[in-house]
Scaffold this motif. Structure first.
Motif, mmCIF file in Angstrom:
data_model
loop_
_atom_site.group_PDB
_atom_site.id
_atom_site.type_symbol
_atom_site.label_atom_id
_atom_site.label_comp_id
_atom_site.label_asym_id
_atom_site.label_seq_id
_atom_site.Cartn_x
_atom_site.Cartn_y
_atom_site.Cartn_z
ATOM 1 N N ASP A 66 38.670 25.054 9.895
ATOM 2 C CA ASP A 66 37.841 25.827 8.974
ATOM 3 C C ASP A 66 38.020 27.308 9.248
ATOM 4 O OD1 ASP A 66 36.870 23.474 7.912
ATOM 5 O OD2 ASP A 66 35.135 23.425 9.255
ATOM 6 N N GLY A 67 37.671 28.127 8.278
ATOM 7 C CA GLY A 67 37.726 29.565 8.451
ATOM 8 C C GLY A 67 36.414 30.120 8.947
ATOM 9 N N TYR A 68 36.411 31.430 9.229
ATOM 10 C CA TYR A 68 35.198 32.055 9.761
ATOM 11 C C TYR A 68 34.452 32.887 8.713
ATOM 12 C CZ TYR A 68 38.688 35.803 10.362
ATOM 13 O OH TYR A 68 39.690 36.718 10.168
ATOM 14 N N ILE A 69 34.905 32.843 7.453
ATOM 15 C CA ILE A 69 34.205 33.511 6.355
ATOM 16 C C ILE A 69 33.760 32.443 5.366
ATOM 17 C CG2 ILE A 69 34.451 35.108 4.409
ATOM 18 C CD1 ILE A 69 36.420 36.699 6.074
ATOM 19 N N THR A 70 32.537 32.560 4.865
ATOM 20 C CA THR A 70 31.989 31.583 3.929
ATOM 21 C C THR A 70 31.906 32.179 2.540
ATOM 22 O OG1 THR A 70 30.670 30.511 5.658
ATOM 23 C CG2 THR A 70 30.020 30.118 3.375
ATOM 24 N N ASP A 71 32.436 31.468 1.568
ATOM 25 C CA ASP A 71 32.239 31.818 0.164
ATOM 26 C C ASP A 71 30.972 31.115 -0.307
ATOM 27 O OD1 ASP A 71 32.389 32.414 -2.526
ATOM 28 O OD2 ASP A 71 33.850 30.825 -2.950
ATOM 29 N N ALA A 72 29.918 31.894 -0.505
ATOM 30 C CA ALA A 72 28.619 31.300 -0.825
ATOM 31 C C ALA A 72 28.630 30.592 -2.172
ATOM 32 C CB ALA A 72 27.540 32.390 -0.816
ATOM 33 N N GLU A 124 55.293 24.377 5.589
ATOM 34 C CA GLU A 124 54.466 24.613 4.408
ATOM 35 C C GLU A 124 53.053 24.975 4.836
ATOM 36 O OE1 GLU A 124 54.819 20.982 2.229
ATOM 37 O OE2 GLU A 124 53.230 19.964 3.365
ATOM 38 N N LEU A 125 52.377 25.645 3.907
ATOM 39 C CA LEU A 125 51.037 26.153 4.177
ATOM 40 C C LEU A 125 50.247 26.119 2.882
ATOM 41 C CD1 LEU A 125 50.226 29.369 6.185
ATOM 42 C CD2 LEU A 125 49.411 29.163 3.845
ATOM 43 N N ASN A 126 48.985 25.746 2.969
ATOM 44 C CA ASN A 126 48.092 25.721 1.815
ATOM 45 C C ASN A 126 46.702 26.098 2.318
ATOM 46 O OD1 ASN A 126 46.623 25.290 -0.492
ATOM 47 N ND2 ASN A 126 47.221 23.150 -0.758
ATOM 48 N N GLU A 127 46.355 27.373 2.170
ATOM 49 C CA GLU A 127 45.121 27.880 2.764
ATOM 50 C C GLU A 127 44.340 28.752 1.789
ATOM 51 O OE1 GLU A 127 46.923 27.902 7.332
ATOM 52 O OE2 GLU A 127 46.392 29.812 6.381
ATOM 53 N N ARG A 128 43.092 29.008 2.127
ATOM 54 C CA ARG A 128 42.240 29.898 1.344
ATOM 55 C C ARG A 128 42.165 31.236 2.084
ATOM 56 N NH1 ARG A 128 39.819 24.949 1.601
ATOM 57 N NH2 ARG A 128 38.462 25.617 3.301
ATOM 58 N N CYS A 129 43.076 32.104 1.743
ATOM 59 C CA CYS A 129 43.182 33.362 2.472
ATOM 60 C C CYS A 129 43.560 34.472 1.504
ATOM 61 C CB CYS A 129 44.254 33.231 3.568
ATOM 62 S SG CYS A 129 44.371 34.643 4.674
ATOM 63 N N CYS A 130 42.977 35.653 1.676
ATOM 64 C CA CYS A 130 42.205 36.035 2.856
ATOM 65 C C CYS A 130 40.858 36.607 2.417
ATOM 66 C CB CYS A 130 42.954 37.086 3.666
ATOM 67 S SG CYS A 130 44.578 36.515 4.222
ATOM 68 N N GLY A 131 39.852 36.410 3.209
ATOM 69 C CA GLY A 131 38.528 36.852 2.844
ATOM 70 C C GLY A 131 38.302 38.323 3.128
ATOM 71 N N ALA A 132 37.943 39.073 2.083
ATOM 72 C CA ALA A 132 37.586 40.486 2.225
ATOM 73 C C ALA A 132 36.081 40.632 2.023
ATOM 74 C CB ALA A 132 38.342 41.344 1.216
ATOM 75 N N LEU A 133 35.468 41.540 2.780
ATOM 76 C CA LEU A 133 34.015 41.731 2.733
ATOM 77 C C LEU A 133 33.692 43.162 2.341
ATOM 78 C CD1 LEU A 133 33.117 39.831 6.034
ATOM 79 C CD2 LEU A 133 33.181 38.922 3.699
ATOM 80 N N THR A 134 32.480 43.364 1.847
ATOM 81 C CA THR A 134 32.070 44.677 1.356
ATOM 82 C C THR A 134 31.832 45.637 2.514
ATOM 83 O OG1 THR A 134 31.033 43.669 -0.585
ATOM 84 C CG2 THR A 134 30.394 45.929 -0.035
ATOM 85 N N PHE A 167 29.218 41.843 8.757
ATOM 86 C CA PHE A 167 29.512 40.909 9.845
ATOM 87 C C PHE A 167 28.670 39.636 9.800
ATOM 88 C CE2 PHE A 167 31.203 44.948 11.527
ATOM 89 C CZ PHE A 167 32.520 44.528 11.721
ATOM 90 N N ASP A 168 28.086 39.383 8.619
ATOM 91 C CA ASP A 168 27.548 38.051 8.366
ATOM 92 C C ASP A 168 28.663 37.103 7.936
ATOM 93 O OD1 ASP A 168 25.014 38.942 8.937
ATOM 94 O OD2 ASP A 168 24.462 39.294 6.842
ATOM 95 N N PHE A 169 29.842 37.668 7.667
ATOM 96 C CA PHE A 169 31.022 36.889 7.294
ATOM 97 C C PHE A 169 30.746 35.999 6.079
ATOM 98 C CE2 PHE A 169 31.564 37.826 11.824
ATOM 99 C CZ PHE A 169 32.826 38.413 11.809
ATOM 100 N N THR A 170 30.100 36.589 5.084
ATOM 101 C CA THR A 170 29.773 35.865 3.860
ATOM 102 C C THR A 170 30.146 36.701 2.645
ATOM 103 O OG1 THR A 170 27.922 34.747 4.954
ATOM 104 C CG2 THR A 170 27.933 34.724 2.554
ATOM 105 N N THR A 171 30.715 36.058 1.656
ATOM 106 C CA THR A 171 31.031 36.711 0.399
ATOM 107 C C THR A 171 30.718 35.755 -0.735
ATOM 108 O OG1 THR A 171 32.754 37.941 -0.796
ATOM 109 C CG2 THR A 171 33.440 35.926 0.340
ATOM 110 N N SER A 172 30.823 36.235 -1.968
ATOM 111 C CA SER A 172 30.615 35.390 -3.143
ATOM 112 C C SER A 172 31.707 35.711 -4.151
ATOM 113 C CB SER A 172 29.233 35.650 -3.770
ATOM 114 O OG SER A 172 28.201 35.281 -2.889
ATOM 115 N N LEU A 173 32.463 34.691 -4.511
ATOM 116 C CA LEU A 173 33.595 34.866 -5.409
ATOM 117 C C LEU A 173 33.488 33.893 -6.575
ATOM 118 C CD1 LEU A 173 36.425 34.962 -2.700
ATOM 119 C CD2 LEU A 173 35.355 36.933 -3.813
#
Length: 849
Positions: free
Chosen positions: A211-217, A253-263, A299-305
């Protein structure tokens, strides 16, 4: 990691292997010292690291295992003046050496750091982000390497060498690495003797999930996750003692959800201008109801997309290397390779959960390379001559699509344009439709497409020789001639509701002033009964086409432009001269002059018509003096290098929020000092210190990117702007972005016994100085210094040939930015940045057989 034998007998202590000490698979230890004899291939021939007049750091495969280096981004602790960072997607990673690096956001943009795997050049930096499994050695060469490694080594070169097949039955391994965030990597490798002493085979591979360390709410999914795998098969054929053939085939091969940018900075309201509100204030309201974040949330490591990012890659290739010893003096080396790299990245480019913009980048690359070298050695001369050929095709499709809420967003954000559209609509009604109404300003679900096909061919001839002038003095001379040809064909189209293709012709672009004048003239004509001027009708026509609002976004991502057909043909001469003085086996003093260059290129992005689609080669010249000193009686090694470089026509790229500003910036200068020190404090304890001071500044950069966020929030214009209408700002004297001026790493290993088992406890401390997040030097894009501590505890279970390592990275959970940030598209005043990874921890179990 060098371990202690039972009864505390020290087999080998050296440059701290648990702490990035320089070492390769072929390590030989002298009888009177525990300091390592490290063999490197920095000059494409086997040499003792302490006798090579090059600033090079080498790490063995054991180093990577002992320090739990999972990918190249973990190497920053252990190599001075080296940086690695990742941007919008997994496809866009970047490396830098001595303050000079390149983002690979633009596929027409090549690297300043040459990357080689098993002797084969990799044109995309992302080819190295996969897990470093079954690696025999990594060498990082600092400074221009244009003679032996060719183009795109203006800053330096990195080489990776895989573990070769062997006829032994004891070089196999199975490793399981598990950590927090559900991290699990299983890797294995083994050699097989197919024909005794003649034909051997090796198979290795890995599978990593986590799992990654950023959450898409919005979706509940984690970003920056791991889902990658690779397999490699090798054959080593040695029919005689003088002939060796090595074939390598690999697939990953690679299949990932990257990369998380934060405000990093929102634009809900300007910081220093009361009553000024930005797009965040708009998006927080109905009908958008977007989730708004601020710097306090970073640094809550949360975004919404509106959709999580998607990165997919497929990397494969085959290479063959043949070595023939013609006699005691002459040998021949040939390396032939074919590689294919496919990637697709899908990014929510408004970086919010409002349905505004999305981008898809689909790229396919194929390359062929051939290198041929003839080596010579005698008592007085060591050298080589060679030829190199590289050919690559790139097919790129890049689409930017407006989503369902974009028209509503534009209608409100561009409210100053609505009176003009309403006036045209009123005029249309007054004339019974004789004059057409205004078109839909920014229709949703419009696709702005561009395709690019780039072909390139590069041919080079090179030679380098070591002239042994005496027992203590060696003169090295080298030269390389490179001829580079590139061509690109690009097409730009628009597809969507009511849009048959926006015209990029000047007369088809909407002009507010001309339209206002036309409305007045038409009003007069209607009142007086006179004929309406065709000029007036032509001035309104651009506002009557669907999509006219896109012209006012100022975005090169959506602004139409003519088709692209460009070509470059460039040749460069690079070289080196080095003088080395070795008074004894424990001291080397050297001075060198070297040059390198990065090839010119073609801009594969959808850029403004006013920008040049091609850019010139980047040329580097460097002077360096160095000292490599061992004090074996005290267990101390000190390697120090001072350098000064100038780079002409530096290729700079910065995202302005409306597109990438990619061009030859002008000239920069870089100066610095690097230190690598090892101290064997006792038979059981070793300490290493790595430090660098790097000053990289623009001498001249007249058309640099202007401040965006800081000016929006404060009303203070960029002092580099010559006039209010100038879209560019001079960056003369400013720092080069992304790079810290100071870095320091201290690593400590202590070996001890636990119930007769060898154990090692290790700790790494890393300090990274403050950086600017891009080349604009916007005050809001300055990121502070940070400190990271890593720790490990390893235990050797010799009767089971097993090693267990308990590890933690960023042990104190330091909060920091991973060197990169950007202005958000169509949201002036808003900044996003990529956070560094928080604390991670786990256990690694490796069994050798």
């Amino acid at each position: 990691m060098k371990k202690l034998l039972p009864k505390h007998t020290l087999v080998a202590l050296g440059v701290s292997l648990g702490i990035a000490a320089s070492c390769t698979p072929s390590l030989a230890y002298s009888q009177d010292s525990a300091l390592e004899h490290i063999t490197v291939q920095a000059q494409k021939t086997s040499q003792n690291l302490q006798e090579v007049p090059v600033a090079v750091t080498a790490l063995s495969g054991d180093d990577l295992i002992e320090t739990v280096v999972k990918d190249v981004f973990d190497l920053q602790n252990y190599v001075p003046a080296f940086g690695a960072f990742q941007n919008q997607s997994v496809t866009n990673s970047g490396f830098s050496i001595r303050g000079i690096g390149t983002s690979s956001q633009n596929f027409g943009f090549e690297s300043s750091v040459g990357l080689y795997v098993d002797g084969v050049y990799r044109s995309r930096q992302n080819a190295l982000i996969n897990d470093l499994v079954d690696i025999a050695a990594i060498e990082v060469l600092r400074g221009p390497q244009g003679t032996l490694f060719g183009k795109n080594t203006a800053a330096g070169a990195m080489t990776l060498t895989s573990v070769a097949p062997s006829h032994t039955d004891t070089d196999g391994f199975v490793e399981v690495l598990a950590g927090n965030d559900s991290l699990l990597r299983v890797s294995a490798g083994a050699s097989f003797s197919l024909v005794d002493d003649i034909l051997a085979m090796r198979i290795s591979g890995f599978k990593t999930d986590g799992d990654g360390y950023i959450t898409d709410a919005t979706s509940g999914q984690s970003l920056n996750n791991k889902n990658r795998s690779a397999i490699k098969a090798q054959w080593l054929y040695t029919p005689t003692k003088s002939v060796s053939v090595r074939i390598i085939a690999d697939y990953g091969e690679l299949n990932e959800r990257c990369c998380g940018a934060l405000t990093w900075q929102n634009n809900f309201q300007a910081n220093d201008i009361p009553g000024k509100f930005g797009t965040d204030a708009l998006l927080s309201q109905p009908t958008f109801n977007a989730t708004i974040y601020s710097n306090d949330d970073f640094f809550d490591f949360t975004t919404s997309l509106s959709q999580p990012p998607i990165s997919k890659m497929e990397d494969k290739g085959v290479s063959g290397q043949i070595e023939v010893a013609l006699n005691e003096q002459w040998s021949l080396v040939g390396i032939t390779a074919y590689r294919a790299f496919d990637s697709i990245d899908i990014v929510d480019t408004d970086f919010s959960d409002a349905d505004l913009l999305t981008a898809t980048n689909d790229a396919k690359q194929q390359s062929f390379s051939q290198e041929l070298r003839l080596h010579y050695k005698s008592d007085k001369i060591r050298g080589l001559v060679g030829a190199y050929y590289f050919s690559q095709n790139l097919d790129l499709t890049f689409n930017t699509t407006t989503q369902s809420a974009f028209d509503s967003f534009f209608s409100i954000a561009g409210a100053e344009l609505l009176p003009l559209a309403n006036a045209i609509d009123g005029l249309s009604a007054a004339t019974g439709g004789l004059i057409a109404p205004s078109g839909v300003a920014a229709p949703s679900n419009t696709v702005f497409m561009h395709t690019a096909n780039q072909e390139q061919d590069s041919v080079a001839f090179f030679a380098q020789a070591d002239w042994l002038l005496s027992d203590t003095i060696t003169l090295t001379t080298g030269m390389r001639f490179t001829d580079e040809k590139k061509s690109i064909a690009g097409r730009y189209t628009e597809q969507g509701p009511g849009i048959d293709g926006l015209s990029g012709a000047p007369e088809s672009r909407p002009n507010i002033g001309a339209a206002v004048t036309a409305l007045n003239d038409i009003g007069v004509a209607l009142n007086t009964g006179t004929a309406i001027s065709p000029t007036s009708l032509n001035a309104l026509a651009p506002f009557q086409q669907a999509g006219w609002g896109y012209f006012f976004l100022g975005s090169s991502a959506v602004l139409p432009r003519p088709d692209l057909n460009e070509a470059i043909d460039d040749s460069q001469l690079t070289g080196t001269i080095k003088l080395a003085y070795q008074a004894n086996k424990n001291q080397l003093i050297y001075a060198s002059l070297a040059s390198g260059y990065k090839a010119g290129g073609t801009n594969t992005d959808r850029i403004l018509p006013s920008l040049d689609a091609t850019f010139e080669a980047e040329k580097a010249r460097s002077a360096e003096i160095g000292l490599k000193q061992d004090w074996p009686d005290y267990g101390v090694r000190v390697n120090v290098a001072a350098h000064y470089s100038t780079i002409e026509d530096f290729q700079a790229t910065t995202f302005t929020g409306t597109g990438f500003n990619l061009q030859n910036a002008g000239d920069i200068h870089v100066k610095g000092l690097e230190l690598e020190t090892t101290w064997l404090m006792s038979a059981n304890t070793e300490l290493q210190l790595i430090a660098s001071r790097t000053l990289a500044n623009f001498d001249t950069f007249k058309q640099g990117t202007c401040w965006v966020a800081y000016s929006w929030h404060t009303g203070i214009d960029d002092p580099g702007r010559a006039s209010p209408a100038d879209p560019y700002c001079a960056r003369d004297g400013d720092r080069v972005g992304f790079e810290p001026q100071n870095s320091l790493s201290i690593m400590l290993n202590h070996h001890f016994l636990v119930a007769s088992y060898d154990a090692t406890i290790s700790a790494d401390y890393q300090y990274t100085g403050e950086v600017y997040l891009d080349d604009s030097n916007d005050p809001y894009k300055q990121s502070g210094s940070y400190e990271i501590i890593n720790a490990r505890l390893s235990l050797q279970l010799e009767e089971w040939d097993t090693e267990i390592i308990v590890w933690a990275r960023n042990l104190l959970d330091e909060e920091y930015i991973a060197r990169s940030g950007f202005d958000v598209p169509v949201q002036e005043g808003k900044l996003m940045a990529y956070p560094g990874a928080p604390r991670s921890y786990g256990i690694s179990v490796r069994n050798r057989f």
